[in-house]
Write an enzyme that holds these catalytic residues in place. Structure first.
Site, PDB file in Angstrom:
ATOM      1  N   LYS A   1       0.870  -1.178   0.000  1.00 27.50           N
ATOM      2  CA  LYS A   1       0.000   0.000   0.000  1.00 27.50           C
ATOM      3  C   LYS A   1       0.904   1.225   0.000  1.00 27.50           C
ATOM      4  O   LYS A   1       1.458   1.617   1.029  1.00 27.50           O
ATOM      5  CB  LYS A   1      -0.931   0.051   1.207  1.00 27.50           C
TER       6      LYS A   1
ATOM      7  N   GLU B   1      10.125   1.416  10.500  1.00 22.48           N
ATOM      8  CA  GLU B   1      11.086   2.509  10.325  1.00 22.48           C
ATOM      9  C   GLU B   1      10.298   3.802  10.469  1.00 22.48           C
ATOM     10  O   GLU B   1       9.461   4.126   9.621  1.00 22.48           O
ATOM     11  CB  GLU B   1      11.770   2.385   8.959  1.00 22.48           C
TER      12      GLU B   1
ATOM     13  N   GLU C   1       9.310  16.264  15.474  1.00 19.54           N
ATOM     14  CA  GLU C   1       9.707  16.126  14.057  1.00 19.54           C
ATOM     15  C   GLU C   1       8.816  17.035  13.205  1.00 19.54           C
ATOM     16  O   GLU C   1       7.593  16.969  13.294  1.00 19.54           O
ATOM     17  CB  GLU C   1       9.528  14.675  13.595  1.00 19.54           C
TER      18      GLU C   1
HETATM   19  P1  NAD Z   1       2.504   8.331   7.512  1.00 18.97           P
HETATM   20  O1  NAD Z   1       2.752   7.561   8.741  1.00 18.97           O
HETATM   21  O2  NAD Z   1       1.482   9.393   7.531  1.00 18.97           O
HETATM   22  O3  NAD Z   1       2.060   7.362   6.319  1.00 18.97           O
HETATM   23  C1  NAD Z   1       2.857   6.273   5.910  1.00 18.97           C
HETATM   24  C2  NAD Z   1       1.950   5.220   5.294  1.00 18.97           C
HETATM   25  O4  NAD Z   1       1.102   4.701   6.294  1.00 18.97           O
HETATM   26  C3  NAD Z   1       1.035   5.737   4.188  1.00 18.97           C
HETATM   27  O5  NAD Z   1       0.968   4.768   3.179  1.00 18.97           O
HETATM   28  C4  NAD Z   1      -0.285   5.904   4.903  1.00 18.97           C
HETATM   29  O6  NAD Z   1      -1.410   5.833   4.063  1.00 18.97           O
HETATM   30  C5  NAD Z   1      -0.246   4.722   5.850  1.00 18.97           C
HETATM   31  N1  NAD Z   1      -1.104   4.845   7.024  1.00 18.97           N
HETATM   32  C6  NAD Z   1      -1.444   5.973   7.686  1.00 18.97           C
HETATM   33  N2  NAD Z   1      -2.229   5.661   8.740  1.00 18.97           N
HETATM   34  C7  NAD Z   1      -2.356   4.307   8.749  1.00 18.97           C
HETATM   35  C8  NAD Z   1      -3.055   3.386   9.576  1.00 18.97           C
HETATM   36  N3  NAD Z   1      -3.748   3.788  10.646  1.00 18.97           N
HETATM   37  N4  NAD Z   1      -2.977   2.066   9.280  1.00 18.97           N
HETATM   38  C9  NAD Z   1      -2.263   1.649   8.221  1.00 18.97           C
HETATM   39  N5  NAD Z   1      -1.600   2.476   7.387  1.00 18.97           N
HETATM   40  C10 NAD Z   1      -1.646   3.793   7.651  1.00 18.97           C
HETATM   41  O7  NAD Z   1       3.915   8.867   7.048  1.00 18.97           O
HETATM   42  P2  NAD Z   1       4.221   9.845   5.829  1.00 18.97           P
HETATM   43  O8  NAD Z   1       3.651  11.170   6.176  1.00 18.97           O
HETATM   44  O9  NAD Z   1       3.815   9.170   4.575  1.00 18.97           O
HETATM   45  O10 NAD Z   1       5.833   9.895   5.860  1.00 18.97           O
HETATM   46  C11 NAD Z   1       6.558  10.774   6.660  1.00 18.97           C
HETATM   47  C12 NAD Z   1       6.981  10.102   7.949  1.00 18.97           C
HETATM   48  O11 NAD Z   1       7.678   8.917   7.645  1.00 18.97           O
HETATM   49  C13 NAD Z   1       7.951  10.934   8.775  1.00 18.97           C
HETATM   50  O12 NAD Z   1       7.610  10.801  10.127  1.00 18.97           O
HETATM   51  C14 NAD Z   1       9.296  10.274   8.518  1.00 18.97           C
HETATM   52  O13 NAD Z   1      10.256  10.447   9.516  1.00 18.97           O
HETATM   53  C15 NAD Z   1       8.893   8.854   8.390  1.00 18.97           C
HETATM   54  N6  NAD Z   1       9.887   8.104   7.615  1.00 18.97           N
HETATM   55  C16 NAD Z   1      10.721   7.257   8.280  1.00 18.97           C
HETATM   56  C17 NAD Z   1      11.707   6.554   7.578  1.00 18.97           C
HETATM   57  C18 NAD Z   1      12.683   5.628   8.256  1.00 18.97           C
HETATM   58  O14 NAD Z   1      13.420   4.938   7.555  1.00 18.97           O
HETATM   59  N7  NAD Z   1      12.745   5.593   9.581  1.00 18.97           N
HETATM   60  C19 NAD Z   1      11.809   6.728   6.196  1.00 18.97           C
HETATM   61  C20 NAD Z   1      10.938   7.611   5.561  1.00 18.97           C
HETATM   62  C21 NAD Z   1       9.964   8.287   6.285  1.00 18.97           C
HETATM   63  O1  6OD Z   2      18.405   4.411   2.083  1.00 17.78           O
HETATM   64  C1  6OD Z   2      17.579   3.667   2.609  1.00 17.78           C
HETATM   65  O2  6OD Z   2      17.626   2.433   2.511  1.00 17.78           O
HETATM   66  C2  6OD Z   2      16.495   4.249   3.395  1.00 17.78           C
HETATM   67  N1  6OD Z   2      15.672   3.364   3.992  1.00 17.78           N
HETATM   68  C3  6OD Z   2      16.372   5.585   3.480  1.00 17.78           C
HETATM   69  C4  6OD Z   2      15.386   6.241   4.235  1.00 17.78           C
HETATM   70  C5  6OD Z   2      15.171   7.548   4.078  1.00 17.78           C
HETATM   71  C6  6OD Z   2      14.145   8.222   4.807  1.00 17.78           C
HETATM   72  O3  6OD Z   2      13.536   9.179   4.414  1.00 17.78           O
END
Ligand code: NAD
Ligand code: 6OD
Length: 486
Positions: free
Chosen positions: A178, A254, A390
């Site tokens: 998804k 993550e 964040e």
């Molecule tokens: P988000 O949590 O809003 O959404 C991520 C995904 O989860 C989307 O596909 C969304 O539709 C889905 N989702 C949302 N609510 C859900 C629920 N209740 N049940 C199941 N699925 C659900 O995140 P975002 O806004 O898309 O991305 C930004 C965030 O992601 C930031 O906090 C960022 O730090 C984090 N992020 C972390 C990493 C990592 O590697 N640690 C990498 C990239 C982004």
């Molecule tokens: O480089 C990667 O494998 C990875 N997971 C990066 C994540 C970036 C976050 O925004």
């Protein structure tokens, strides 16, 4: 206008409910596509197809053939590189140069690297003495976990989705993906690549939609899903954990970060400034590993700040296909509102706005986009919300420190523990500080330098588990011990 459908059991299908939502280009605010929203029916069908595929040709496929197929998928992405590039840039608004060098090549590499890795990983064996003197042989085998739900975010859509799908398939699982509702296109294109590569039906499935009461929730509560690998916000991770509690579904998370950079007086100033400009502003600050808190040793603080300010003010915001552009918009109007609310809060909390703090003037089509200025603050306290929470935008707070101990303690004073950057030319200090910083990933004199064989993940509220290299196998396989009495 592109119509984006689900990809289930090898076919592109619409939603039975007829529900759709718009796909918006955040650089202009204009609609570029229409996306079908999955209900429980489509999610159940996708999970059913994935489960059936485990027992079919895919489940019986020799490892070498499976790996060759994954190489074909990677080649298929590269063969349609420009199409993936344009789709990713239109969905996100990110500069073409960034996606050309990072998002799309990594999207392909994630298949090849994990295919090559998995076929070379050994398992352990132990001989056990037994009273009859004949002994027993223990040996471990890895088998696929089963159906993996991949829930991915919008900031690096293809890269972060394939970062999960690559190892999941390499380990012999099937997947239901998804993608984020904001960025559905490249995941859908990957369905075409899978078919062209000859991937058996049902191995790779895609359902579109939102989180609560939509595809995300239907997937995370589905009893036939064996594991959920999720990248996104910490509070979404928490919602998913609650949703999976009854089924005890395995998770790999993550999550978010509030990552520090520690800049020591003995750093290479130019490298530290350039690296921090990238870590704070790349992808319009929408990188989970990005730096939002910069701590600089007092003797170089003023010079560092002045150079960082000049760099931020030199950034060129613009269209993805303008070769001069090095910053795009935020992902959506909703996210723009969130980031701007932190820009206002920073002022209320008493920040000095060194640069930025508002919305830039954009002309023509770009006037309708979700733009914000790259922003630097100083003068906040470590307890202020802007320093604690964040933001996920192109902004950072810069603060001086007087001793290594103070620098490390302030860097660690956060609920998160994803990444940190240390800038120093003293190798002893680099090792000492790296050991003390609470982060799953520590870069010294670099940032986002990725070796896919290394463990990747967060401490504290930044995640559960590690992926990358052999660590991905911990989640994507079940390790079984066989004890054979001789
Ligand atoms: P988000 O949590 O809003 O959404 C991520 C995904 O989860 C989307 O596909 C969304 O539709 C889905 N989702 C949302 N609510 C859900 C629920 N209740 N049940 C199941 N699925 C659900 O995140 P975002 O806004 O898309 O991305 C930004 C965030 O992601 C930031 O906090 C960022 O730090 C984090 N992020 C972390 C990493 C990592 O590697 N640690 C990498 C990239 C982004
Ligand atoms: O480089 C990667 O494998 C990875 N997971 C990066 C994540 C970036 C976050 O925004």
């Amino acid at each position: 206008m592109r119509e984006i459908k689900h990809f289930i059991d090898g076919e592109f299908v619409t939603s039975r409910s007829g529900k759709t939502f718009p796909n918006i280009n955040p650089a202009t605010g204009g609609q570029i596509g229409i996306v079908h929203e999955a209900g429980r029916d489509e999610v159940d069908a996708a999970v059913g197809a994935a489960r059936a595929a485990l027992k079919g040709e895919w489940g019986r496929m020799p490892v070498a053939d499976r790996m060759a197929l994954l190489h074909k998928v990677a080649d298929g992405i590269n063969a349609r590189f420009d199409e993936f590039l344009e789709a990713e840039c239109l969905d996100t608004g990110k500069p073409g140069g960034l996606a050309r060098h990072i998002d799309i090549p990594r999207g392909a590499a994630n298949f090849k690297i994990f295919a090559d890795l998995v076929k070379n990983v050994p398992t352990e064996s132990f001989m056990l003495d037994t009273p009859d003197g004949k002994g027993a042989l223990n040996y471990a085998v890895r088998q696929p976990k089963g159906v993996i739900a991949v829930i991915s975010p919008w900031n690096l859509p293809l890269l972060l989705m394939t970062w999960k799908v690559g190892p999941a398939l390499a380990c012999g699982n099937t997947v239901v993906v998804k993608p984020s509702e904001e960025t559905p296109t490249t995941t859908t294109l990957l369905g075409e690549v899978m078919n062209d590569a000859g991937m058996p039906r049902g191995v790779f499935n895609v359902v579109h939609g939102f989180g609560p009461n939509s595809a995300g929730e239907f997937l995370t509560t589905n009893k036939k899903v064996d594991g959920i690998t999720f990248t996104g916000e910490t509070r979404t991770g928490s919602a998913i954990l609650k949703a999976t509690a009854d089924n005890i579904t395995h998770v790999s998370f993550e999550l978010g970060g509030k990552n520090p950079a520690l800049v020591f007086a003995d750093c290479d100033m130019e490298a530290a400034v350039d690296g921090t400009l990238r870590s704070a502003f790349a992808n319009c600050g929408q990188v989970c590993l990005g730096t939002e808190r910069v701590y600089v040793e007092r003797s170089i603080y003023e010079e560092f700040l002045a150079r960082l300010k000049a760099g931020a003010e030199g950034m060129k915001l613009g269209a993805w296909d303008d070769p001069d552009t090095n910053m795009g918009p935020l992902i959506s109007k909703e996210h723009q509102e969130k980031v701007l609310s932190y820009y206002e809060l920073a002022v209320e909390e008493g920040a000095t706005v060194v640069t930025g703090g508002g919305v830039p003037d954009m002309s023509g089509d770009l006037a309708g986009g979700s733009w914000v200025q790259p922003t630097i603050w100083t003068g906040l306290s470590e307890t202020d919300r802007v320093v604690k929470e964040e933001i996920f935008g192109p902004c950072c707070h810069v603060r001086p420190f007087d001793s290594e101990e103070e620098g490390v303690n302030t860097a660690n004073d956060t609920e998160y523990g994803l990444a940190a950057a240390i800038w120093t030319q003293d190798a002893t200090r680099a090792h000492r500080v790296a050991a003390q910083v609470d982060a799953g990933i520590v870069w010294v004199n670099s940032w986002f330098l990725r070796d896919l064989r290394t463990p990747f993940g967060g401490m504290k509220a930044s995640g559960i588990g590690r992926e990358g290299g052999v660590h991905s196998l911990e989640f994507y396989t079940e390790l079984k011990n066989v004890c054979l009495k001789l």
